[in-house]
Write an enzyme that holds these catalytic residues in place. Sequence first.
Site, PDB file in Angstrom:
ATOM      1  N   HIS A 156       0.822  -1.197   0.000  1.00  0.00           N
ATOM      2  CA  HIS A 156       0.000   0.000   0.000  1.00  0.00           C
ATOM      3  C   HIS A 156       0.867   1.263   0.000  1.00  0.00           C
ATOM      4  O   HIS A 156       0.588   2.222  -0.720  1.00  0.00           O
ATOM      5  CB  HIS A 156      -0.913   0.018   1.233  1.00  0.00           C
ATOM      6  CG  HIS A 156      -2.147  -0.806   1.084  1.00  0.00           C
ATOM      7  ND1 HIS A 156      -2.119  -2.182   1.086  1.00  0.00           N
ATOM      8  CD2 HIS A 156      -3.456  -0.456   0.935  1.00  0.00           C
ATOM      9  CE1 HIS A 156      -3.360  -2.644   0.954  1.00  0.00           C
ATOM     10  NE2 HIS A 156      -4.189  -1.616   0.857  1.00  0.00           N
ATOM     11  N   ASP A 171      -7.960   4.138   0.054  1.00  0.00           N
ATOM     12  CA  ASP A 171      -6.638   4.005  -0.561  1.00  0.00           C
ATOM     13  C   ASP A 171      -6.415   5.054  -1.636  1.00  0.00           C
ATOM     14  O   ASP A 171      -5.423   5.779  -1.614  1.00  0.00           O
ATOM     15  CB  ASP A 171      -6.469   2.608  -1.159  1.00  0.00           C
ATOM     16  CG  ASP A 171      -6.286   1.540  -0.084  1.00  0.00           C
ATOM     17  OD1 ASP A 171      -6.099   1.905   1.091  1.00  0.00           O
ATOM     18  OD2 ASP A 171      -6.353   0.346  -0.414  1.00  0.00           O
ATOM     19  N   ASP A 206      -9.524   0.200  -3.949  1.00  0.00           N
ATOM     20  CA  ASP A 206      -8.953  -0.374  -2.729  1.00  0.00           C
ATOM     21  C   ASP A 206      -8.010  -1.494  -3.143  1.00  0.00           C
ATOM     22  O   ASP A 206      -8.391  -2.381  -3.918  1.00  0.00           O
ATOM     23  CB  ASP A 206     -10.056  -0.919  -1.820  1.00  0.00           C
ATOM     24  CG  ASP A 206      -9.577  -1.079  -0.384  1.00  0.00           C
ATOM     25  OD1 ASP A 206      -9.691  -0.111   0.378  1.00  0.00           O
ATOM     26  OD2 ASP A 206      -9.086  -2.166  -0.044  1.00  0.00           O
TER      27      ASP A 206
END
Length: 821
Positions: A564, A697, A714
């Site tokens: 991420h 995100d 996401d």
Amino acid sequence: STATRFAILDTNWRGDDGLVCRLQTVLRGAALGHPEIVVRDVAAHHGADGAPPRLAGAPHSSPFRLRQVLRPGFRLLRSGDIRAADAREHVARDCAGDIAALLASDATWEGRPLRAADVAVLVATRDHGLLVQRALAERGVASVVAGGGHVFATPAADDWLALLEGLEQPHRSGRVRAAALTCFLGHDVADLDADGDPRADSRADSLTDAVSDTLRGWALLLRGRGVAALVEAAEERGLSARVLAGADGERLLTDLRHLAQVMHEVVVREQLGLTALLQWFRDERRRTAGTERPRRLDSDLAAVQVVTVHGSKGLQYPVCYLPFLFQTFVRPVEVARFHAGHDRALDVTGSGPHWAASAAAHQREDAGEELRDLYVALTRAQGQVVAWWAPTKNTADGGLHRLLLGRQPGVAVVPDQQPVRDDDYVTRVLGLLEELGGPTREESVVAEAAVTARTPDDAPLSLRRFGRAVDAEWRRTSYSGLIRVEEEQAGPAGPATPGVVSEPEEPGLQDEATLAGDALAAAATSAEAPGPVDPVAPVADAEPAVVSPMADLPAGAGFGSLVHAVLEHADPDAPDLLAELRGHTVEQLRWWPVDVPADDLAQALVPLHRTPLGPLLPGLTLGDIGLGDRLRELDFEIPLDGGDVRGRPAEVHLRGLGRLLREHLSDDDALAPYAARLEQPLLGGQVLRGYLSGSIDVVLRAEVDGATRFVVVDYKTNLLGEPGRPLTAADYAPDRLREAMLHSHYPLQALLYSVVTHRFLRWRVPDYDPAVHLGGVAYLYVRGMCGPETPVVDGHPAGVFSWRPPASLVVAASDLLAGAP
């Protein structure tokens, strides 16, 4: 442009009539450092109708009192003046005694008992304020220096610094023994002396060794669980009881906790280790020297307020004490700053033919500023002002002295300096001013008899009762918090169901296997949810399987967080995408230490940027959408069912979203079966009142079919393959992704994030239309995105789950969460 009109306020709305009149006697017509800054005539609003003063029952009733310090009893300088430090010490004790007598009296303000917080001591510098504060403490009067200086310049900060240094190097006896003397460990010099000097003896020093062991344990605790856990460990060793048993313990404990909270926030925000935290703490102490970070203490509201004149601007107090405004210390001029016409001039020469004139101009403007500060101080009071005069070397330049003894009646100019005369002369002048209606002259004599101020401790004690109702359903929650009720009901999970391993929604809370097992267990209880993924049967694939670029990479919460972070910061438009990804991987590995080579992860992320994004973003890949069209890590906190309105009854439950899914989704919608999960009592019975927080995100912006669309994305690092078999794109085929979405609570997450995006866009996008601008939700299962060769089934690439809920569903869900009927 130049102002052409001047407006004059002819009514004083702050002070009582008697106070305003006495102040006008000495202020009327005075030029405060400039011919155009003149004190005008003003009438009082309070008392103009003959109403009595709001301050009643004080030991001294005059609204403007001037206490004169006489020379007898002091050691004098050759000039015949009192030493400035001696005069300040005397005035501070006299001021404290007068305040104590006032608070111990039956004085009232507007009919109620006068409180300590009604009294302010106005000083030019914080050091002068501390002098009065110590004198008040000797009289038993609680006081607080407003603002309190910087919390990093307090004894609490000294103790924290010594503790952090000991934690960093618990093998150094000097640091260990310094930490032992802090309030955290509670030892004193006698303890250290009894144990001897460890440098002079080869034998182990028992106290030093014991403290060293404690510091090593606390260092591990700080590194693993943070500052809050460290404070908790200190509390277990009696920190609060030890601190509160000492003088001013409440202040010290408040400052300790204040600093702990500040450090906790910076550690979480900047991911600092112990060494970095110590360096930050040292830098913060140096950087903020001379500034103020307000210190906290609830009981400050019940104390005498010690305030700088500058800090008092715009404030008012029933009674004001001005202990030191009769004098000022004129510092030598090193850099001359002054006005030359309408311009500001700066002379840094320090010498030469023009320096004397520049320095004189600088001092002249400082003298004018002193008068303006004096005016501010004299006019903060509502009922009474008490000031002092004393003959010191610094008095000749003091604003109050120059105003009272240097200005002739009817003359606007106040001299920049006024010689100090003998006591008899000053007594006569002050007496004449009193006869003219000015301040009442009093001789400054410190009362020898101990006068104890009336404090709340004198009142009878009673048990305070809690009479409010606690709203146990109001809460700040998140998507993860909403779904946790099922996980807690299921209890500790056994081994994860093979074939599906989810990533955690909040890294560090639970591992992937646990979340997956809980999600599957919850899914199995739903009559309409599909059955669990078959962990044994291979996935049918008509073509040779495309191996996942991440087939050999690890799993776990840390790996998911690492991916991420890299995707958040990497620029897809970089000339060398692989180098860009590798650089950010190396950078993020410092914060998310995972056993994966930076080159391997960077290589695996390149195909992700070359994989088609499916029907929501036709013809586009992640690499086609630059940072300018990405809203990354969109943090949000939105009210739920009037979460910002107190006392509202519970009206919205999570099951309401299940009802909306049934109403707005067709039966063949991929996520329609999730409605049954939301309507189960355990999950759906949760009250939605308070606030929902979280972070999306990324939101992507792109042109689709001639319209600007915003797609919520996401990233998921879930493992969906069969254990023991190489991970392939077939494991992330559309049907597998639908099953994975329904096994977890991702439909709820997708709907909530759509609502958040809807609210954000209607605030920021002109002519916003949810039917046009809401582009849907794309869940990117990054392990299944294999680049251009990724299999595509009916327009849906492997690894990409696309869902575009009807705009009517998103709007209805937003209204429901807001508590709309």
